[in-house]
Design a protein around this motif. Structure first.
Motif, mmCIF file in Angstrom:
data_model
loop_
_atom_site.group_PDB
_atom_site.id
_atom_site.type_symbol
_atom_site.label_atom_id
_atom_site.label_comp_id
_atom_site.label_asym_id
_atom_site.label_seq_id
_atom_site.Cartn_x
_atom_site.Cartn_y
_atom_site.Cartn_z
ATOM 1 N N VAL A 26 33.128 -10.337 -39.968
ATOM 2 C CA VAL A 26 33.581 -11.930 -39.629
ATOM 3 C C VAL A 26 32.771 -12.739 -40.892
ATOM 4 O O VAL A 26 33.475 -13.594 -41.437
ATOM 5 C CB VAL A 26 33.290 -12.659 -38.321
ATOM 6 N N LYS A 27 31.342 -12.585 -40.920
ATOM 7 C CA LYS A 27 30.645 -13.185 -41.914
ATOM 8 C C LYS A 27 31.137 -12.688 -43.302
ATOM 9 O O LYS A 27 31.129 -13.733 -44.305
ATOM 10 C CB LYS A 27 29.045 -12.229 -41.718
ATOM 11 N N THR A 28 31.669 -11.580 -43.453
ATOM 12 C CA THR A 28 32.084 -11.086 -44.770
ATOM 13 C C THR A 28 33.294 -11.948 -45.349
ATOM 14 O O THR A 28 33.288 -12.370 -46.261
ATOM 15 C CB THR A 28 32.211 -9.337 -44.783
ATOM 16 N N ASN A 29 34.236 -11.996 -44.050
ATOM 17 C CA ASN A 29 35.416 -12.711 -44.396
ATOM 18 C C ASN A 29 35.203 -14.074 -44.685
ATOM 19 O O ASN A 29 35.730 -14.663 -45.600
ATOM 20 C CB ASN A 29 36.374 -12.555 -42.943
ATOM 21 N N LEU A 30 34.425 -14.762 -43.887
ATOM 22 C CA LEU A 30 34.098 -16.345 -44.237
ATOM 23 C C LEU A 30 33.314 -16.311 -45.358
ATOM 24 O O LEU A 30 33.627 -17.428 -46.087
ATOM 25 C CB LEU A 30 33.272 -16.693 -43.177
ATOM 26 N N THR A 31 32.564 -15.637 -45.784
ATOM 27 C CA THR A 31 31.733 -15.544 -47.147
ATOM 28 C C THR A 31 32.781 -15.615 -48.185
ATOM 29 O O THR A 31 32.602 -16.315 -49.251
ATOM 30 C CB THR A 31 30.628 -14.633 -47.138
ATOM 31 N N LEU A 68 39.787 -24.602 -46.444
ATOM 32 C CA LEU A 68 38.793 -25.091 -45.668
ATOM 33 C C LEU A 68 39.095 -25.065 -44.064
ATOM 34 O O LEU A 68 38.540 -24.671 -43.156
ATOM 35 C CB LEU A 68 38.071 -26.285 -45.785
ATOM 36 N N ASN A 69 40.338 -25.509 -43.974
ATOM 37 C CA ASN A 69 40.916 -25.580 -42.625
ATOM 38 C C ASN A 69 40.739 -24.194 -41.875
ATOM 39 O O ASN A 69 40.672 -23.924 -40.761
ATOM 40 C CB ASN A 69 42.303 -26.155 -42.554
ATOM 41 N N SER A 70 41.292 -23.066 -42.609
ATOM 42 C CA SER A 70 41.469 -22.039 -42.190
ATOM 43 C C SER A 70 40.004 -21.340 -41.882
ATOM 44 O O SER A 70 39.833 -20.878 -40.814
ATOM 45 C CB SER A 70 41.959 -20.991 -43.365
ATOM 46 N N VAL A 71 39.097 -21.646 -42.628
ATOM 47 C CA VAL A 71 37.639 -21.280 -42.278
ATOM 48 C C VAL A 71 37.228 -21.753 -40.805
ATOM 49 O O VAL A 71 36.783 -21.202 -39.967
ATOM 50 C CB VAL A 71 36.585 -21.531 -43.520
ATOM 51 N N GLY A 72 37.594 -23.153 -40.689
ATOM 52 C CA GLY A 72 37.345 -23.920 -39.642
ATOM 53 C C GLY A 72 38.081 -23.370 -38.294
ATOM 54 O O GLY A 72 37.462 -23.346 -37.372
ATOM 55 N N LYS A 73 39.215 -22.628 -38.522
ATOM 56 C CA LYS A 73 39.965 -22.340 -37.388
ATOM 57 C C LYS A 73 39.135 -21.015 -37.025
ATOM 58 O O LYS A 73 39.071 -20.790 -35.953
ATOM 59 C CB LYS A 73 41.438 -22.183 -37.846
ATOM 60 N N ILE A 74 38.723 -20.053 -37.967
ATOM 61 C CA ILE A 74 38.237 -18.973 -37.589
ATOM 62 C C ILE A 74 36.895 -19.166 -36.774
ATOM 63 O O ILE A 74 36.535 -18.471 -35.457
ATOM 64 C CB ILE A 74 37.966 -18.134 -38.917
ATOM 65 N N LEU A 75 36.148 -20.019 -37.399
ATOM 66 C CA LEU A 75 34.851 -20.464 -36.726
ATOM 67 C C LEU A 75 35.042 -21.123 -35.277
ATOM 68 O O LEU A 75 34.199 -20.730 -34.275
ATOM 69 C CB LEU A 75 34.121 -21.534 -37.592
#
Length: 108
Positions: A26-31, A68-75
């Motif tokens: 997940v960290k790799t994906n978000l980064t 950014l919305n996609s990152v927010g949804k994952i988090l």
């Protein structure tokens, strides 16, 4: 298929030491996503410096907002499945108000 049980993460329960506990995947994906977004923002800056047509710049801004919305949804999903679930199981209902405040900010 049994429902997935959240892993034990004491950091969520301790407000003075709250930390995320994302898997390396997940960290790799978000980064990776954030690196792309960072590049897009630099591109927008160059577009403005180069007097690019406004509509083209606005379309790029829209793409960054979507990313950014996609990152927010994952988090948010990870937060709900781990920290929020754990804190509710421990009887800490303050997490609901915290979550509502966060969701309101995300929806602006």
């Amino acid at each position: 298929m049994e429902p997935r049980q959240p892993e034990e993460h004491p950091a969520c329960a301790n407000p003075t030491e709250r930390k995320s506990h994302h898997s390396e995947k997940v960290k790799t994906n978000l980064t990776s996503r954030l690196n792309r977004i960072e590049g897009q923002v630099r591109g927008i800056k160059k577009m403005i410096e180069n007097d690019t047509y406004c509509d083209d710049v606005l379309n790029q801004i829209s793409a960054v907002q979507s990313a950014l919305n996609s990152v927010g949804k994952i988090l948010l999903e990870g937060h709900l499945r781990s920290c929020v679930t754990e804190r509710l199981q421990e009887g800490d209902t303050e997490v609901i108000e915290e979550l509502l405040t966060t969701v309101k900010k995300l929806m602006k």
